[in-house]
Design a protein around this motif. Structure first.
Motif, short mmCIF file in Angstrom:
data_model
loop_
_atom_site.label_atom_id
_atom_site.label_comp_id
_atom_site.label_asym_id
_atom_site.label_seq_id
_atom_site.Cartn_x
_atom_site.Cartn_y
_atom_site.Cartn_z
N SER A 84 -14.65 -24.35 20.26
CA SER A 84 -13.43 -24.79 20.93
C SER A 84 -13.52 -24.53 22.43
CB SER A 84 -12.21 -24.09 20.34
OG SER A 84 -12.25 -22.69 20.58
N TYR A 85 -14.13 -23.40 22.82
CA TYR A 85 -14.28 -23.12 24.25
C TYR A 85 -15.22 -24.14 24.91
CZ TYR A 85 -15.91 -21.02 28.57
OH TYR A 85 -16.25 -20.82 29.88
N SER A 93 -9.11 -20.65 23.55
CA SER A 93 -10.16 -20.59 22.53
C SER A 93 -10.16 -19.25 21.80
CB SER A 93 -11.53 -20.82 23.18
OG SER A 93 -11.56 -22.03 23.88
#
Length: 502
Positions: A449-450, A469
């Motif tokens: 997600s990051y 994130s």
């Protein structure tokens, strides 16, 4: 040679001599991977508190963050709240329970601790590989050292980059955690003194008869250049243009307090009852050091935007306001800050390869067949040999100087927080232990997600992207822990039937 260059060479030579003496003494004490990683778990609260503060702050505090203050004005003071509020809360939430749990595990690093707790080699190796993000953090510290050598000593940027990299690699190669922690303690005192000195210097320089009138005058000078410089939320700021971004900065500082190179400090504490003293020492030292943020504001008020680069705003202010010997001393403090962080990062990453991957996976699983004593010797060699390789990679990342060293640093911090905070917090606070699968899923989704949010340009702030994130990773393990339960071994189920055990 200018006076500033002469004094800087003298000050840096004295500093290096002291550091290498401590490193040599430390090398004599370093007999095992445990010694290299956490000083044998036998260190006192005050030296560890100072070391924690020095490692937490880094050269970004003394060059990168004042550079933000110079470009973004008063809005950057939110960073003070984030660092002195978010960081200590993170330590208080995690450190004591982690230290207590580790009394049984005897882990040497964050990947080691998570791998042992969840009984997962995938988590151990995966977290270890995530730690490679810290190469960005090391690269930012190299930029700081190179900038000082370039600005004060007349070296080329590339020459300064090579010089700072070689110095750090050599003394971490020898002493490991002993060198890291004891030299950090010296560096932390220097950083705190410098922070107080810079803060007071601006009050003296811009004095208008009272503290209130003085800071009103500074604000007026800023507003005369750009009205956004005195706004609580500066629309030009990458990290403090809105309340949501400020919240993200506080959250990621909170998560940063459990970063691997800081995590090792907690594991190195001799007695759990001394944890409070360690944290108090860290908070006081950090608060005094972070006062250096005002240096960037003073620089903008005095010099406008006529500085060589934002990361050099503090040094430009020093040249404007102080005699040569003070400028040189400040330069040495910045170099100390760079070294105090890079050595801890080198130790944490090298420990991953030596302990977490070699000893705990390759040797333990029989992939590499060696006896215990030989395995320890090989692991210590791996710890040391990985240091120059890490240094080379960090050097290559910043061959071209970045616009803001702080942004380079937060690429590493945010990626690590996103992949590790879910498993850490669940281990510390959940009533029931999550399965290895849930922890592994949190690690993977948090990190992915990051990468998508930041490198995909969805959230341009490294801090905010890291915060979002991190929460995603925490949410994943919270949701999936009750679903992905550990399966009991088949033989165990058969035995239950035989003995009528429910």
């Amino acid at each position: 040679m200018s006076q500033i260059a002469l004094y800087t060479w003298i000050g840096f030579a004295v500093f290096l001599a002291a550091m290498f003496v401590l490193g040599f003494i430390s090398m004599k004490k370093t007999k095992s991977v445990s010694d290299f990683a956490i000083g044998g778990g036998n260190l006192g609260p005050y030296v560890l508190g100072l070391s924690f503060a020095a490692t937490y702050l880094s050269a970004a505090t003394f060059l990168g963050y004042p550079g933000w203050s110079h470009d973004w004005g008063l809005s950057n003071l939110w960073l003070f709240l984030a660092m002195i509020g978010g960081g200590p809360i993170g330590v208080l939430m995690v450190a004591k329970k982690v230290r207590k749990l580790n009394n049984g595990q005897k882990s040497l690093s964050l990947p080691d601790w998570l791998g042992d707790f969840y009984n997962s080699d995938l988590l151990r190796v995966g977290t270890g590989l995530i730690l490679l993000f810290n190469i960005f953090y090391i690269a930012a510290q190299f930029v700081a050292g190179a900038r000082i050598f370039e600005y004060l000593l007349g070296m080329s940027y590339q020459g300064g980059l090579i010089f700072i990299a070689v110095i750090v690699v050599l003394y971490v190669f020898g002493g490991g955690a002993f060198a890291d922690i004891y030299t950090d303690a010296v560096q932390a005192v220097m950083m705190a003194a410098a922070g107080v000195f810079i803060f007071i210097s601006g009050i003296v320089l811009f004095w208008k008869g009272s503290i209130q009138a003085t800071f009103s005058g500074i604000s007026a000078k800023l507003a005369g250049q750009d009205a956004n410089l005195i706004q609580a939320f500066n629309p030009d700021s990458s990290h403090f243009s809105s309340l949501s971004l400020v919240t993200g900065a506080i959250v990621i500082q909170w998560a940063f307090a459990s970063a691997p190179h800081l995590f090792n400090k907690v594991l190195g504490l001799k007695s759990e009852k001394d944890l409070g003293k360690m944290i108090l020492t860290y908070v006081i030292t950090a608060a005094l050091s972070v006062l250096v943020l005002f240096g960037g504001i003073y620089s903008r008020a005095a010099l406008g935007d006529n500085v060589a680069a934002p990361d050099l705003a503090l040094m430009e202010y020093a040249v404007y306001a102080f005699p040569a010997v003070i400028v040189a001393l400040l330069g040495v403090v910045v170099l100390a800050a760079a070294m105090s962080t890079t050595d801890g990062l080198f130790v944490s990453i090298s420990t991953v390869f030596a302990n977490d991957i070699f000893l705990k996976v390759l040797v333990k699983r029989g992939i590499v067949k060696v006896n215990g004593s030989k395995a320890e010797k090989i692991a210590l060699q791996i710890s040391r040999l990985s240091v120059p390789i890490i240094g080379l990679l960090a050097y290559l990342i910043v061959l071209k100087p970045p616009a803001y060293m702080g942004d380079i640093m937060w690429i590493g911090i945010s990626g690590i927080a996103a992949g590790t905070m879910g498993p850490i917090l669940h281990a510390v606070y959940a009533r029931r232990k999550a399965s290895a699968r849930a922890a592994e899923l949190s690690m993977v989704i948090g990190l992915l997600s990051y990468l998508i949010l930041y490198f995909g340009g969805i959230v341009p702030s490294t801090m905010a992207a890291g915060a979002v994130s991190t929460f995603i990773g925490i949410a994943v393990i919270t949701v999936f822990a009750p679903i992905l339960k550990e399966k009991q071994p088949q033989t165990s189920q058969k035995l239950k039937k035989v003995y009528n055990i429910k």
